[in-house]
Design an enzyme around this catalytic site. Structure first.
Site, PDB file in Angstrom:
ATOM      1  N   GLY A 157       0.919  -1.179   0.060  1.00 32.60           N
ATOM      2  CA  GLY A 157       0.004  -0.065  -0.072  1.00 32.60           C
ATOM      3  C   GLY A 157       0.743   1.199  -0.071  1.00 32.60           C
ATOM      4  N   ARG A 239       0.691  -3.998  12.620  1.00 33.49           N
ATOM      5  CA  ARG A 239      -0.108  -4.463  14.076  1.00 33.49           C
ATOM      6  C   ARG A 239       0.611  -5.661  14.406  1.00 33.49           C
ATOM      7  NH1 ARG A 239      -1.287   0.002  13.830  1.00 33.49           N
ATOM      8  NH2 ARG A 239      -3.230   1.015  14.029  1.00 33.49           N
ATOM      9  N   GLU A 268      -0.736  -4.364  23.818  1.00 35.10           N
ATOM     10  CA  GLU A 268      -0.020  -3.160  24.008  1.00 35.10           C
ATOM     11  C   GLU A 268      -0.657  -2.453  25.262  1.00 35.10           C
ATOM     12  OE1 GLU A 268       0.121  -0.726  20.392  1.00 35.10           O
ATOM     13  OE2 GLU A 268       1.581  -2.396  19.296  1.00 35.10           O
ATOM     14  N   HIS A 287       5.533   1.166  19.518  1.00 38.67           N
ATOM     15  CA  HIS A 287       4.590   1.780  18.592  1.00 38.67           C
ATOM     16  C   HIS A 287       4.662   3.250  18.386  1.00 38.67           C
ATOM     17  CE1 HIS A 287       0.256   0.593  16.869  1.00 38.67           C
ATOM     18  NE2 HIS A 287       0.883   1.558  16.178  1.00 38.67           N
ATOM     19  N   ALA A 289       6.249   4.442  15.303  1.00 37.63           N
ATOM     20  CA  ALA A 289       6.788   4.612  13.690  1.00 37.63           C
ATOM     21  C   ALA A 289       6.132   5.790  13.253  1.00 37.63           C
ATOM     22  CB  ALA A 289       6.324   3.362  12.900  1.00 37.63           C
TER      23      ALA A 289
HETATM   24  C1  GLV Z   1      -0.585   3.825  13.833  1.00 37.96           C
HETATM   25  O1  GLV Z   1      -0.323   2.554  13.951  1.00 37.96           O
HETATM   26  C2  GLV Z   1      -1.561   4.155  12.792  1.00 37.96           C
HETATM   27  O2  GLV Z   1      -2.434   3.314  12.421  1.00 37.96           O
HETATM   28  O3  GLV Z   1      -1.650   5.172  12.708  1.00 37.96           O
HETATM   29  C1  GLV Z   2      -1.535   3.034   4.660  1.00 31.03           C
HETATM   30  O1  GLV Z   2      -1.403   4.137   4.725  1.00 31.03           O
HETATM   31  C2  GLV Z   2      -0.959   2.146   3.663  1.00 31.03           C
HETATM   32  O2  GLV Z   2      -1.796   2.001   2.612  1.00 31.03           O
HETATM   33  O3  GLV Z   2       0.105   1.341   3.693  1.00 31.03           O
END
Ligand code: GLV
Ligand code: GLV
Length: 334
Positions: A157, A239, A268, A287, A289
């Site tokens: 994605g 996740r 978490e 978590h 990122a």
């Molecule tokens: C963080 O994990 C998000 O889904 O933005």
């Molecule tokens: C999330 O933003 C994705 O599409 O990877």
């Protein structure tokens, strides 16, 4: 006209907050921890809008307790904490914060790839614990090369593609697996489609970028870890539940794979006694990122924008459950 009431389950960066307060009647849970379920139920009984975090469990039962709630603007891209089917049935719009966090999350994914391959965290500990006693040594803290190796991206994605762009700069060979093949991206990014098993067997680094759904729950389990090379690393910024943590522990402990870098966890905060945290070949982070000042601010702006569109009677730009439009129109309250 009374202003729409918006409940906010945590404090967001200040600037976008000011903007929200100008337009909406904002009430906020002020603690660092998530609001208890009881509080959430009480608040959404009267709120028109809810700003939620991925730590707020918005299941069907909870969504059935409100008849005022019209929109949930999630401060995250992942929405696996929300029962989308029930939200849609009840005419509740759900929005998220895509795009603004893509590059930041890809940056961090690369930080993890590099940390686990080049033993950055271990090296830091090594010095601080006074273990560096012999000066330069030919085999001290030897890691593995990133350049020239094969990267397997699971889920191509926005974030997966952004990771691919970085990997190109490192001259990596890039494989991907995705629900649907993406011929345009294959051309643009120079990535090669593989089915999941082949990707697992051929990659030196495997990085996960799928949303958590029923289909992706424990997508990486004992069988899949068994397919990976003994020299391969697993990186997860998606996740926690996409990976079976127990199986991962076994694979790492038995040397079936070389290491893992994990930003996300099945539970978490992950408990201190999670056995994964005792393994030297695991890099762990809580978590974070998407956690840069720039991006966390932009995410809050996105949340505000989605709410503003909705309450002006327009379709919010980051609508997740698009079928809801057929059930209810956006509410023009401002
Ligand atoms: C963080 O994990 C998000 O889904 O933005
Ligand atoms: C999330 O933003 C994705 O599409 O990877």
């Amino acid at each position: 006209m009374t202003r729409p009431r918006v409940y906010l389950t945590r404090k967001l960066p200040e600037k976008p907050m000011e903007h929200l307060r100008k337009i909406f009647e904002v009430e906020m849970w002020k603690e660092m921890c998530p609001p208890p379920r009881k509080v959430l139920i009480e608040k959404i009984r009267e709120a028109d809008g809810l700003i939620s975090l991925l730590t707020d469990k918005l299941d069907g039962e909870l969504l059935h307790t409100t008849s005022t709630l019209k929109i949930i603007a999630q401060y995250a891209v992942g929405v696996d904490n929300i029962d989308l089917r029930v939200a849609t049935d009840r005419g509740i719009y759900v929005t998220n914060t895509p795009n603004v966090l893509t590059e930041t999350t890809a940056d961090f994914t690369f930080a993890l790839i590099m940390s686990i391959a080049r033993r950055v965290v271990e090296a830091d500990r090594y010095i601080r614990e006074g273990k560096w006693k012999i000066g330069w040594h030919p085999t001290m803290l030897m890691g593995r090369d990133i350049h020239g190796s094969t990267l397997g991206i699971v889920g191509l994605g926005r974030i997966g593609s952004a990771v691919a762009r970085r990997a190109k700069g490192f001259n990596m060979k890039i494989l991907y697996f995705s629900k649907r093949r993406k011929p345009e991206l294959e051309k643009e990014l120079g990535v090669v489609y593989k089915d999941l098993d082949d990707l697992l067997m051929e990659s030196d680094f495997i990085t996960l970028h799928v949303p958590l759904t029923n289909e992706t729950h424990h997508l990486i389990g004992e069988r899949e870890l068994g397919l990976m090379k003994e020299t391969a690393f697993l990186i997860n910024t998606s996740r926690g539940s996409v990976v079976d943590e127990k199986a991962l522990y076994k694979a790492l402990k038995n040397g079936d794979i070389a290491g893992a870098a994990l930003d996300v966890w099945e539970h978490e905060p992950t408990p201190n006694d999670n056995p994964l945290l005792n393994l030297i070949n695991v890099v762990a982070s809580p978590h974070i990122a998407s956690s840069s000042l720039e991006t966390r601010t932009k995410m809050a702006e996105k949340v505000a924008e989605n709410l503003e569109f909705f309450f002006k009677g327009k379709t919010p730009p980051d609508l997740v459950n698009k079928e809801v439009i057929k059930i209810k129109k956006p509410s023009k309250l401002i």
